[in-house]
Structures are given as C-alpha cells and as structure tokens.
Scaffold this active site. Structure first.
Site, PDB file in Angstrom:
ATOM      1  N   LYS A 260       0.827  -1.218   0.000  1.00  0.00           N
ATOM      2  CA  LYS A 260       0.000   0.000   0.000  1.00  0.00           C
ATOM      3  C   LYS A 260       0.852   1.255   0.000  1.00  0.00           C
ATOM      4  CE  LYS A 260      -4.400  -1.415   1.874  1.00  0.00           C
ATOM      5  NZ  LYS A 260      -4.833  -1.961   3.131  1.00  0.00           N
ATOM      6  N   ARG A 261       2.015   1.167   0.618  1.00  0.00           N
ATOM      7  CA  ARG A 261       2.888   2.354   0.696  1.00  0.00           C
ATOM      8  C   ARG A 261       3.384   2.795  -0.685  1.00  0.00           C
ATOM      9  NH1 ARG A 261       6.681  -0.151   4.330  1.00  0.00           N
ATOM     10  NH2 ARG A 261       5.084  -1.739   4.305  1.00  0.00           N
TER      11      ARG A 261
END
Ligand code: GLU
Length: 490
Positions: A260-261
């Site tokens: 997700k980062r």
C-alpha cells in the site's frame, strides 16, 4: 475437456482464487487470479472463487463487493462461487473434532503472558521463537483444572520436528522445508466461546481445498511456509495433496514486495485512473509469465490461455513497471473503436464536471474521442486533454502566451476573425483555406499562422490536429470567442 494426468487417476483441473476481504482487490491477488484463470482455461478446467472471511474483525462486506466487482471487471469469470468461508464454520469445526479425535490436535491453555515469557527466553538464548509444545500431553485432570480456572483453549495441530516436507512446485521445482522451522505445534483454531474455537486460515484452506476437490493450488510465493504446514494437514486428513505453484511476488522499484505504501495497488484505483481491463490483464500476465514468442506482448486472455503453463513463469520477483503498463494500455486505447472509446470517456468527462448532453452531442463527442484517442495512455488523460473543448475560456500556457506576443500574431488573429465573417458554417476545407489565405495575405510563414491560431484556440502551441480542434470548438460556438480573447492578450 482436456484432463491432466496425476499419478494414475485422470482428474479435471480445479483451481481457486481465495481472497480475504480485508482490503480492496490488490494487484497481487488479481494477478494470482489471472494465472489461475489462465491455467483453468488452458486445461478446460474450473475456476472457483472463495471468499476467506473467517477473520471477523478485519473482514468487511464493502471489500467483498470491491473484490467481486474487480474480478468481474477484469473478465475473471468464475465457474463456482463465491463461496464464503464464514458460512462453512460447521465444516471446519467437524474437521477440528476429527483431528482431536485422532490425536493429531489438542487443546492448549498456554496464556498470552506465558507465550510472551517463552518467546523472551528463546530470544535471550538466541533461538528462533516457537511454541515449545508444552500442552501436548496434558492429563485430563490438568485440562479440567485449566477449564475450571476459566481458561479458553486454542486448538493446536501437532508438528513433528524431525519431518522434512518436500513437494515438487510447478514454478520452483523441488522445495523442501524442515518441520522444525515451522514454529512448533500450530494453532488451527483461536480461543473463543465456541468449544472448538474459531477456525484459522491454514485449517480452513485445507478443509476447503479438499472439499472443493482443488487439484492445483496456485498462489503467491509468500504462502510457501503455509504450504509446508498445509501438507501436514492433508496427510492428517488422509487426503490427496494437490499440486502447488508459487508465483513470484510483484515488486516495487526498490525490489521490495509491492505494498500500500507504493501508492496505487488496488484494481479499483487502476480502473479509476483509466486503465482498460484488457490492457491491465495483458500487463498482469506479463508480470511473471513470458510468451513463447518474445516479440508478441499484446494478446487477449484467450490467446494467452492457449499458451499458458508454469514452465514459462519466472521464479524471480516481477518488478512493477508503470511505463510498460502505460505502453500496453495505450495499445488497447489506440485500437479501440471510436464508439466504444466515447462510451468509456463519457463518465470521465462527466466526473470532471464538463457540461454536455451525451445523447444530442454524441457525434461531437465521438469526434472529440477520435481526435484525442491516439494521444491517450489512460482514459483519465482525456480530462485534461479535452478541457479546452468544454470550457468557455482557456488559460494560455507560457509558450502560447509568448507565441501570441510574436510579431504578426495579432494580425493573424484579426485576419482569421475577419475571414470567418463570410462563413455561416465551416468545413475542414474552409478552415484550411482560411489558414492558406491568411498566410499569403500577411506574407507570413505557415508555421507562424498555425502556431498563433492554435495558441489562441487551445491555449497551447502543441496538440492534436489543428483543423479538427478548430471545428470541434466551432461546433460549440467557441472559436471566435477564443480568437477574440487571445487578441485582447496579444
Ligand atoms: N486468503 C489467502 C490470501 O488472501 C489465500 C491464500 C491461498 O490462496 O491459499 O492470501
């Protein structure tokens, strides 16, 4: 229907995708779905969708919705399902009871505090943290005493340390795992008010894969250690162990697992950005699989399905490459029939707040789509590219403003405006004639006339075909207005 021969039994290929609805459909899960789908289609087998929603705290119905929509949008049609694990708890509890009855599993009352103490001591001795199997052989009296204390047990499955677990992975070849590296007897059900606890992932997966007669488990490489544990469960149930294929992970630029980062990772985000499902699926296929014909990189799912096999899937992680994805996607957009492209673009234009009547302006919209189509990488790009055709005023960019300061520029605009007075309607030939006429009359280079009129009409000096752009603006009654506005600035 083609079949795959395993040992002496002929079985129909049955594979599954088993997402957990604890987040939106992730690109990694989607790519695993694509590989499963391709493998099923290649063998004329079945592709099953199972929603692994036993984690009540983290599972959400909106994520299930997002997963179903995402798979459907990508064209990953399933033959059975969706099957929800949360509706099958009884089956898992029966399986736990069987393991308890046969002595493969036991109730463990070790408390969190004791586990913590155990871990700390192991770390201090520089050992890998693991459960020390201390409640494996509790006497009935001891067990009754724990129950009397009100302790709720977890259920643990026995793992014999001296085992080596070996399988022939369809991607990685021979994989072997020492049972002593699996962390001790494994928890298969979490403590809960239910006497048999709340069934956990490894147990539920194996029970389901047996029950659904899954022949090939195709999933991300991050599940390798689970596979070792799951093989032990298959053995305990006396079931046939399926084939396993562990696909390479999708990596970010730095070579770490895409997370997700890294920003955009869910299929709904890719959709929103204007990737086409066919383009995205085509790109995902290339993430880890290579075509037998290296010059061919654009293909339909059906075409890949004919060729697909694990011998062409890489062991090494697959780097996610935005440039490649953009290139693949642009190929799909550039070859899309204009009516279809228009249908795809309308929601983007509407979302951008542009005002138009999708029915009455249909032919104008199609002309706009065909004008900008060849420059699109993603559908979303159309918002910016077509802004000048929808809005009344246009902001000149720096280059356009300086173009309009050039000697002769204002004369060009004036001459075009005056020429336009003799036209009620304007054809492509008329517009070209006006350009020619002004070039001659003002004794300027054609480039200067073209650049100045483009700057005035669109606010930029580069862009798609000038004459087409002009006609589109004219159809909205915007061409004279733009020329006049530009004249005020030049
Ligand atoms: N629910 C698991 C996941 O989403 C499935 C893994 C498997 O395919 O067994 O990672």
């Amino acid at each position: 229907m083609r079949n795959v021969e395993r040992e002496t039994i002929i079985v129909t290929v049955r594979v599954r995708i088993a997402p957990s609805p604890t987040g939106n459909l992730h690109i990694g899960t989607a790519r695993t779905a694509v590989f499963n789908w391709l493998f099923a289609r290649h063998h004329g087998g079945q592709f099953i969708l199972r929603i692994e929603d036993t984690d009540v705290e983290r599972s959400r119905p909106e994520y299930t919705q997002n997963i179903l929509e995402g798979l459907t949008w990508l064209g990953m049609s399933w033959d059975e399902g969706p099957i929800f694990q949360s509706l099958r708890l009884e089956l898992y509890r029966q399986a736990i009871q069987t393991l308890l009855d046969k002595g493969f599993a036991y109730r463990c009352y070790t408390t969190e505090a004791e586990l913590e103490e155990m871990r700390a001591a192991q770390v201090a001795r520089k050992e890998a943290p693991r459960y020390d199997n201390r409640h494996r052989n509790l006497t009935p009296e001891k067990q009754a005493a724990f129950e009397a204390e009100g302790l709720r047990p977890v259920i643990r499955f026995k793992i014999e340390d001296n085992r080596e677990i070996v399988w022939n992975d369809l991607v990685r070849g021979k994989v072997s795992w020492r049972a002593s590296d699996l962390g001790g007897d494994m928890v298969i059900a979490r403590a809960s008010a239910e006497t048999l606890g709340q069934p956990l992932y490894n147990l539920a997966v194996v029970v389901d894969d047996i029950d659904m007669r899954i022949t090939h488990v195709i999933r991300g490489e991050d599940h390798i250690a689970n596979t070792a544990k799951q093989i032990l469960l298959y053995e305990a149930f006396g079931a046939t162990v399926p084939e396993f294929a562990h696909t390479p992970l999708i990596l970010n630029k730095a070579g770490q697992k895409l997370s997700k980062r890294d920003g955009v990772t869910s299929i709904s985000d890719f959709k929103q950005m204007g990737y086409t499902p066919a383009g995205l699926v085509n790109y995902m296929t290339l993430l880890g699989w290579s075509s037998p014909d290296p010059t061919k990189e654009i293909f339909t799912l059906e075409e890949v399905a004919k060729e697909f096999g694990f011998e062409r899937v890489n062991k090494a992680g697959a780097k996610f490459d935005w440039d490649k994805l953009n290139w693949v996607n642009s190929q799909y957009l550039h070859q899309m029939p204009v009516a279809e492209l228009t249908d795809e673009l309308i929601p983007y234009w509407q979302q951008a707040g542009y005002e138009f009547d999708p029915v009455n302006s249909r032919s104008w919209l199609e002309e706009l789509a065909s004008l900008i189509g060849p420059s699109l990488t993603r559908l979303q790009d159309a918002v910016e590219m077509s802004q000048v055709f929808f809005t009344e005023t246009v902001t000149l960019n720096e280059e356009a403003a300086s173009q309009l300061q050039q000697p002769g520029a204002s004369d060009v605009l004036k001459a075009i405006l005056s020429a336009l007075e003799s036209y009620q309607s304007l054809t492509s030939d008329d517009a070209q004639n006006i350009i020619k006429q002004v070039t001659k009359e003002k004794n300027l280079k054609k480039g200067v006339v073209m650049r100045s009129s483009r700057a005035a009409l669109t606010g930029e000096v580069h862009g798609p075909d000038l004459i087409q752009s002009w006609l589109l603006l004219r159809a909205r009654g915007l061409d004279r207005l733009r020329l006049q506005q530009a004249l005020e600035h030049s």
